[in-house]
Design a protein around this motif. Structure first.
Motif, PDB file in Angstrom:
ATOM      1  N   CYS A   1       0.837  -1.202   0.000  1.00 42.29           N
ATOM      2  CA  CYS A   1       0.000   0.000   0.000  1.00 42.29           C
ATOM      3  C   CYS A   1       0.867   1.245   0.000  1.00 42.29           C
ATOM      4  O   CYS A   1       1.947   1.262   0.570  1.00 42.29           O
TER       5      CYS A   1
ATOM      6  N   GLY B   1      -0.007   4.031   1.387  1.00 43.38           N
ATOM      7  CA  GLY B   1      -0.264   4.825   2.597  1.00 43.38           C
ATOM      8  C   GLY B   1       0.860   4.682   3.620  1.00 43.38           C
ATOM      9  O   GLY B   1       1.707   3.797   3.519  1.00 43.38           O
ATOM     10  N   HIS B   2       0.840   5.593   4.612  1.00 41.47           N
ATOM     11  CA  HIS B   2       1.879   5.559   5.643  1.00 41.47           C
ATOM     12  C   HIS B   2       1.275   5.511   7.043  1.00 41.47           C
ATOM     13  O   HIS B   2       1.727   6.233   7.935  1.00 41.47           O
TER      14      HIS B   2
ATOM     15  N   TYR C   1       0.387   2.502  12.297  1.00 42.37           N
ATOM     16  CA  TYR C   1       0.001   1.265  12.991  1.00 42.37           C
ATOM     17  C   TYR C   1      -0.206   0.090  12.036  1.00 42.37           C
ATOM     18  O   TYR C   1      -0.538  -1.000  12.470  1.00 42.37           O
TER      19      TYR C   1
ATOM     20  N   LEU D   1       0.651  -4.292   7.809  1.00 41.05           N
ATOM     21  CA  LEU D   1       1.452  -4.734   6.659  1.00 41.05           C
ATOM     22  C   LEU D   1       2.941  -4.497   6.905  1.00 41.05           C
ATOM     23  O   LEU D   1       3.786  -5.134   6.284  1.00 41.05           O
TER      24      LEU D   1
ATOM     25  N   SER E   1      -3.645  -5.070   1.115  1.00 36.25           N
ATOM     26  CA  SER E   1      -3.403  -3.788   0.447  1.00 36.25           C
ATOM     27  C   SER E   1      -4.619  -2.904   0.669  1.00 36.25           C
ATOM     28  O   SER E   1      -5.620  -3.361   1.195  1.00 36.25           O
ATOM     29  N   ASP E   2      -4.502  -1.626   0.256  1.00 34.84           N
ATOM     30  CA  ASP E   2      -5.711  -0.812   0.139  1.00 34.84           C
ATOM     31  C   ASP E   2      -6.017  -0.772  -1.342  1.00 34.84           C
ATOM     32  O   ASP E   2      -5.519   0.074  -2.087  1.00 34.84           O
TER      33      ASP E   2
ATOM     34  N   LYS F   1      -9.119   3.729   2.652  1.00 38.28           N
ATOM     35  CA  LYS F   1      -8.938   5.091   3.177  1.00 38.28           C
ATOM     36  C   LYS F   1      -8.780   6.069   2.012  1.00 38.28           C
ATOM     37  O   LYS F   1      -8.309   7.171   2.197  1.00 38.28           O
ATOM     38  N   TYR F   2      -9.139   5.649   0.830  1.00 35.69           N
ATOM     39  CA  TYR F   2      -8.990   6.512  -0.346  1.00 35.69           C
ATOM     40  C   TYR F   2     -10.357   6.813  -0.952  1.00 35.69           C
ATOM     41  O   TYR F   2     -11.297   6.029  -0.816  1.00 35.69           O
TER      42      TYR F   2
HETATM   43  S1  SF4 Z   1      -3.120  -0.761   4.080  1.00 35.98           S
HETATM   44 FE1  SF4 Z   1      -4.515   0.641   5.124  1.00 35.98          FE
HETATM   45  S2  SF4 Z   1      -3.621   0.877   7.166  1.00 35.98           S
HETATM   46 FE2  SF4 Z   1      -2.001   0.070   5.828  1.00 35.98          FE
HETATM   47  S3  SF4 Z   1      -0.912   1.888   5.081  1.00 35.98           S
HETATM   48 FE3  SF4 Z   1      -2.498   1.349   3.571  1.00 35.98          FE
HETATM   49  S4  SF4 Z   1      -4.262   2.626   4.115  1.00 35.98           S
HETATM   50 FE4  SF4 Z   1      -2.883   2.599   5.888  1.00 35.98          FE
END
Ligand code: SF4
Length: 341
Positions: free
Chosen positions: A90, A92-93, A96, A99, A142-143, A174-175
């Motif tokens: 993913c 994202g950062h 918590y 992954l 993944s997202d 989250k997108y």
């Molecule tokens: S998989 Fe979800 S929690 Fe993990 S970095 Fe991506 S958006 Fe964030």
């Protein structure tokens, strides 16, 4: 939040034997991206960066186009019978994010082009279980929504499941880049969930993801497109003022969803947890994080493979659960709370 564009793309030669592989190569060439060849999506070499920290950052903007060889689906989620493997990793950062440990030294993003083989496997699982319904989760590793504007593999999966009798699809994101999914023929068989949280959690722990308001804009669009809608509140985190923070979350949610028909709305509630290996990785990758991971303040819960998790002590967890259930009950009396864990 702009849609994700990789800085660097790797392609497995075998991926080019599939139409999607060819299409992606063409697309990324037209976009002017740097494309390299790799023998295997499991062994990417040459991600730029002078140290591990930089390489980790760069890996999160590296996309690998590959063939999924392990077609056996994972079965370990509370929300579905099987994880359908469309992508791994993913952009994202979130500090918590689990992954960080489950992907270990391979935080780059992989997308798989052999969709027909993946769908055949999914069909086998459905056939084995019918007349029971079989649920597939597409966001375990993944997202997937954050990537799908480039690949459309989620869109194809939504339409594949849409025409099955016994299949259901779900994923969380989250997108908010959902526009291309709005006309997918989902036939009501895909539950579209958004991950939401208090302002404090989003601000401090979720860099590189869409804002709360953008996620809600996405939620309104998919609900209007007839998708069953859900929210996952995760991780539920006891920050200072968490009661007000979560109360405000549900208040804002309910205001934003005014006028949108929400029959069949669901919530899933997941309290914050961490493992010892995760704590080590997080402290290295996000050294300034405010994420509290003090084993002394938590309860140890035995886990699979001998790696236990630290969750909130029983009383605190009960307090979290009861408080959130009460807020949801007052703002969304019709909604179903699927679980708290
Ligand atoms: S998989 Fe979800 S929690 Fe993990 S970095 Fe991506 S958006 Fe964030």
């Amino acid at each position: 939040m702009e849609p994700f564009i990789p800085q660097l793309v790797f392609i497995e030669p075998q991926a080019l034997e599939y139409q999607l592989g060819q299409e992606l190569k063409q697309k990324f060439t037209d976009m002017g991206l740097e494309i390299r060849e790799t023998t295997s999506h499991n062994q990417i070499r040459g991600i730029p960066g002078d140290n591990e920290f930089q390489q980790y950052r760069n890996a999160k903007s590296t996309l690998v186009v590959g063939v999924r060889r392990t077609l056996k689906f994972d079965t370990s989620k509370p929300s579905a019978e099987y994880a359908i493997p469309l992508a791994t990793g993913c952009m994202g950062h979130c500090h918590y994010c689990y992954l960080q440990t489950t992907l270990g030294s391979k935080p780059y993003i992989r997308t798989y082009v052999n969709l027909d083989e993946i769908f055949d496997q999914a069909q086998k699982y459905m056939d084995e279980r019918k007349p029971e319904i079989t649920r597939f989760e597409a966001a375990c590793t993944s997202d997937i929504v954050g990537l799908d504007h480039l690949t459309h593999s989620l869109k194809k999966t939504i339409e594949f499941i849409g025409q099955t009798e016994h299949g259901r699809l779900r994923f969380v994101t989250k997108y908010h880049h959902v526009d291309h999914l709005l006309d997918a023929k989902h036939n009501g068989k895909t539950r579209f969930r958004f991950s939401v949280n208090s302002r404090y959690v989003i601000k401090n722990f979720e860099p590189g993801t869409s804002s709360f308001d953008e996620r809600l804009e996405g939620a309104r669009k998919v609900a209007a497109a007839g998708y069953p809608l859900g929210f996952i509140v995760a991780p539920i985190y006891m920050h200072e003022g968490w009661q007000e923070g979560y109360h405000e979350l549900f208040e804002r949610l309910s205001n934003a969803l005014q006028g949108i028909p929400l029959n069949n709305l669901t919530f899933e509630l997941i309290q914050h947890r961490f493992t010892k290996p995760a704590k080590r990785v997080i402290e290295k990758r996000y050294p300034k994080t405010k994420l509290e991971m003090d084993e002394e303040k938590r309860k140890y819960k035995w886990g699979r493979y001998g790696i236990g998790k630290y969750v909130y002590p029983t009383e605190e967890a009960q307090n979290l659960e009861q408080t959130l259930r009460q807020y949801i009950g007052s703002f969304f009396p019709e909604a179903e709370i699927e679980y708290f864990t």
